[in-house]
Design a protein around this motif. Structure first.
Motif, PDB file in Angstrom:
ATOM      1  N   VAL A 166       0.839  -1.205   0.000  1.00 25.09           N
ATOM      2  CA  VAL A 166       0.000   0.000   0.000  1.00 25.09           C
ATOM      3  C   VAL A 166       0.874   1.255   0.000  1.00 25.09           C
ATOM      4  O   VAL A 166       0.568   2.238  -0.688  1.00 25.09           O
ATOM      5  N   GLN A 167       1.978   1.221   0.741  1.00 27.31           N
ATOM      6  CA  GLN A 167       2.852   2.392   0.817  1.00 27.31           C
ATOM      7  C   GLN A 167       3.419   2.771  -0.543  1.00 27.31           C
ATOM      8  O   GLN A 167       3.649   3.956  -0.826  1.00 27.31           O
ATOM      9  N   SER A 168       3.616   1.780  -1.415  1.00 25.60           N
ATOM     10  CA  SER A 168       4.153   2.068  -2.748  1.00 25.60           C
ATOM     11  C   SER A 168       3.186   2.853  -3.616  1.00 25.60           C
ATOM     12  O   SER A 168       3.567   3.378  -4.666  1.00 25.60           O
ATOM     13  N   LEU A 169       1.928   2.961  -3.163  1.00 23.80           N
ATOM     14  CA  LEU A 169       0.901   3.631  -3.955  1.00 23.80           C
ATOM     15  C   LEU A 169       0.356   4.896  -3.292  1.00 23.80           C
ATOM     16  O   LEU A 169      -0.603   5.486  -3.786  1.00 23.80           O
ATOM     17  N   THR A 170       0.949   5.280  -2.151  1.00 19.03           N
ATOM     18  CA  THR A 170       0.412   6.431  -1.430  1.00 19.03           C
ATOM     19  C   THR A 170       1.534   7.252  -0.800  1.00 19.03           C
ATOM     20  O   THR A 170       2.595   6.720  -0.459  1.00 19.03           O
ATOM     21  N   SER A 171       1.259   8.543  -0.624  1.00 20.56           N
ATOM     22  CA  SER A 171       2.199   9.409   0.095  1.00 20.56           C
ATOM     23  C   SER A 171       1.853   9.481   1.581  1.00 20.56           C
ATOM     24  O   SER A 171       2.598  10.080   2.365  1.00 20.56           O
ATOM     25  N   GLY A 189      -4.087   7.247  -6.515  1.00 17.35           N
ATOM     26  CA  GLY A 189      -4.916   8.350  -6.982  1.00 17.35           C
ATOM     27  C   GLY A 189      -6.364   8.281  -6.557  1.00 17.35           C
ATOM     28  O   GLY A 189      -7.159   9.152  -6.922  1.00 17.35           O
ATOM     29  N   VAL A 190      -6.733   7.261  -5.758  1.00 21.37           N
ATOM     30  CA  VAL A 190      -8.117   7.079  -5.304  1.00 21.37           C
ATOM     31  C   VAL A 190      -8.235   7.550  -3.858  1.00 21.37           C
ATOM     32  O   VAL A 190      -7.468   7.104  -2.993  1.00 21.37           O
ATOM     33  N   PRO A 191      -9.163   8.465  -3.559  1.00 24.62           N
ATOM     34  CA  PRO A 191      -9.327   8.907  -2.172  1.00 24.62           C
ATOM     35  C   PRO A 191      -9.813   7.755  -1.298  1.00 24.62           C
ATOM     36  O   PRO A 191     -10.806   7.099  -1.609  1.00 24.62           O
ATOM     37  N   CYS A 192      -9.097   7.526  -0.197  1.00 22.68           N
ATOM     38  CA  CYS A 192      -9.388   6.385   0.674  1.00 22.68           C
ATOM     39  C   CYS A 192      -9.386   6.786   2.145  1.00 22.68           C
ATOM     40  O   CYS A 192      -8.686   7.724   2.547  1.00 22.68           O
ATOM     41  N   MET A 193     -10.153   6.055   2.915  1.00 22.12           N
ATOM     42  CA  MET A 193      -9.979   6.038   4.352  1.00 22.12           C
ATOM     43  C   MET A 193      -9.156   4.790   4.632  1.00 22.12           C
ATOM     44  O   MET A 193      -9.610   3.668   4.393  1.00 22.12           O
ATOM     45  N   LEU A 194      -7.913   4.976   5.085  1.00 22.27           N
ATOM     46  CA  LEU A 194      -6.984   3.866   5.297  1.00 22.27           C
ATOM     47  C   LEU A 194      -7.085   3.416   6.747  1.00 22.27           C
ATOM     48  O   LEU A 194      -6.639   4.111   7.665  1.00 22.27           O
ATOM     49  N   THR A 219      -7.019  -3.046  -9.336  1.00 27.00           N
ATOM     50  CA  THR A 219      -6.020  -3.335 -10.376  1.00 27.00           C
ATOM     51  C   THR A 219      -4.648  -2.809  -9.977  1.00 27.00           C
ATOM     52  O   THR A 219      -3.626  -3.497 -10.126  1.00 27.00           O
ATOM     53  N   ALA A 220      -4.600  -1.589  -9.439  1.00 27.57           N
ATOM     54  CA  ALA A 220      -3.330  -0.999  -9.012  1.00 27.57           C
ATOM     55  C   ALA A 220      -2.707  -1.785  -7.867  1.00 27.57           C
ATOM     56  O   ALA A 220      -1.486  -2.016  -7.849  1.00 27.57           O
ATOM     57  N   LEU A 221      -3.524  -2.207  -6.905  1.00 26.70           N
ATOM     58  CA  LEU A 221      -3.011  -2.981  -5.774  1.00 26.70           C
ATOM     59  C   LEU A 221      -2.485  -4.330  -6.220  1.00 26.70           C
ATOM     60  O   LEU A 221      -1.426  -4.791  -5.756  1.00 26.70           O
ATOM     61  N   LEU A 222      -3.204  -4.965  -7.130  1.00 25.22           N
ATOM     62  CA  LEU A 222      -2.779  -6.274  -7.623  1.00 25.22           C
ATOM     63  C   LEU A 222      -1.442  -6.166  -8.359  1.00 25.22           C
ATOM     64  O   LEU A 222      -0.543  -7.005  -8.166  1.00 25.22           O
TER      65      LEU A 222
END
Length: 375
Positions: A166-171, A189-194, A219-222
């Motif tokens: 997950v860290q590879s896809l978020t700041s 690029g997708v707004p999330c509640m993590l 798809t991005a996570l996979l």
């Protein structure tokens, strides 16, 4: 002959990821009125992937509810058994929600976003029942209840490599989000509640996000997880993972007939919190007099799965209870499960009959395996 299954399929609800699951080989089944993937490749391999690296689960069938208003805290503390007053913005609370007799309506997560602003995650099979109950109780308070089920999709990334993926896809600084805490941020690029929560016993995140963005995020996570060994995981692995961790499943270890105290969840029942709560008196009586029945967990030393509903007996063959959940632990390579038995019988030798073979149930205090969640 072809029409009946098509009509049955059309009557089931689908998450925004239905076509994604089919395209990736998901074997779809009816789960609580939803058409969901029970597995992709193999339940055994998906389970092992989560314990070894990471798994990606679609849990968009879960329900979401906004609770807002000047009396939101007062209302929620009356609604659930745990103490909502100890929450602060960014904190998550697990709690049962009970009827006046102590039976469980559902178990849920309570998120505090801010003063007078809370968010609930409820079980898929209980959405209609829960919303009716919540709204009925809310009528006594200055609070607004909003059904958000259609607005959100929910993906869970679980396992030792989950944070790195997950860290590879978020700041967002995931290392600063503690267990049972959450933060807002974009993932791919997708707004999330993590939310640093999950149902596997492993570290990981549950990502609440707009339903329209579900396929893009999955798809991005996979893709990001592939180098780390991430695999798609279905409901079969989700169930064996949660049972290995000793987590209850509503309708099994918790129900209208099984109170939090009977289930061994006394730590979620705050009898002395201010204002009381629905079911408090019944649970106080149960605590004072002792539970008549008890939920116990067991392993067998045998690979044959002990199915839910199997009678549990003493060695003298007198029936003392019933199996609630049963599966094969891929890590232990033996059958594990839970049962509800008379409180006295819980300390005695217990037996089940599997196709004519008597198998002893060896008591276990869960989790069944060593788990290393984040603090």
């Amino acid at each position: 002959m072809h029409r009946l299954p098509v009509l049955e399929s059309m009557s089931l609800k689908r998450t925004p990821l239905y076509a994604f699951h089919v395209a990736h080989g998901g074997r779809m089944v009816d789960f609580a009125g939803w058409e969901m993937p029970v597995q992709y490749r193999s339940i055994l391999e998906e389970h092992k992937a989560v314990r070894r690296a990471a798994g990606l689960f679609d849990v968009s069938h879960m329900g979401e509810v906004d609770v807002r208003g000047p009396e939101a805290l007062k209302f929620l503390n009356n609604l659930v058994t745990n103490d909502v007053a100890k929450l602060f913005p960014g904190r998550v609370l697990y709690s049962p929600m009970c009827y006046p007799d102590g039976g469980v309506v559902d178990d849920l997560l309570v998120y505090m976003r801010g003063a007078a602003d809370y968010f609930l995650c409820i079980n898929a099979g209980n959405i209609d029942k829960d919303l009716a109950w919540i709204r009925e109780q809310a009528a006594k308070f200055n609070v607004t209840i909003t059904d958000r089920c259609d607005d959100y999709a929910l993906l869970a990334v679980q396992g030792p490599k989950a944070t790195a993926i997950v860290q590879s896809l978020t700041s967002a600084k995931l290392g600063e989000i503690k267990y049972y805490h959450f933060a807002e941020g974009n993932v791919a690029g997708v707004p999330c509640m993590l939310s640093r929560t999950g149902y596997t016993g492993e570290d990981g995140f549950e990502l609440y996000h707009p339903a329209a963005d579900a396929v893009r995020l999955a798809t991005a996570l996979l893709e990001a997880g592939a180098p780390h060994g991430l695999e798609l995981a279905g409901l079969g692995a989700r169930d064996s993972l949660r049972l290995e961790a000793g987590y209850p499943l509503y309708g099994h270890e918790l129900s209208v007939e099984i109170s939090p105290l009977t289930a061994g969840l006394g730590w979620t029942v705050k009898l002395n919190k201010a204002g009381g709560f629905i079911g408090r008196d019944a649970l106080a009586d149960e605590l004072a007099s002792g539970s008549v029945r008890k939920v116990v967990f067991f392993k067998t030393g045998d690979r044959r799965i002990v199915r839910a509903g199997t009678p549990v007996t003493r060695t003298n063959e007198s029936t003392v209870g019933t199996v609630l959940s049963g599966t094969l632990s891929p890590v232990l390579n033996e059958a594990i499960g839970s049962a509800i038995v008379g409180a006295t019988a819980a300390t005695q030798e217990l037996v089940v009959d599997i196709r004519g073979t008597k198998i002893s149930l060896q008591p276990v205090k869960p989790p069944f395996i060593e788990l290393k969640k984040t603090s």
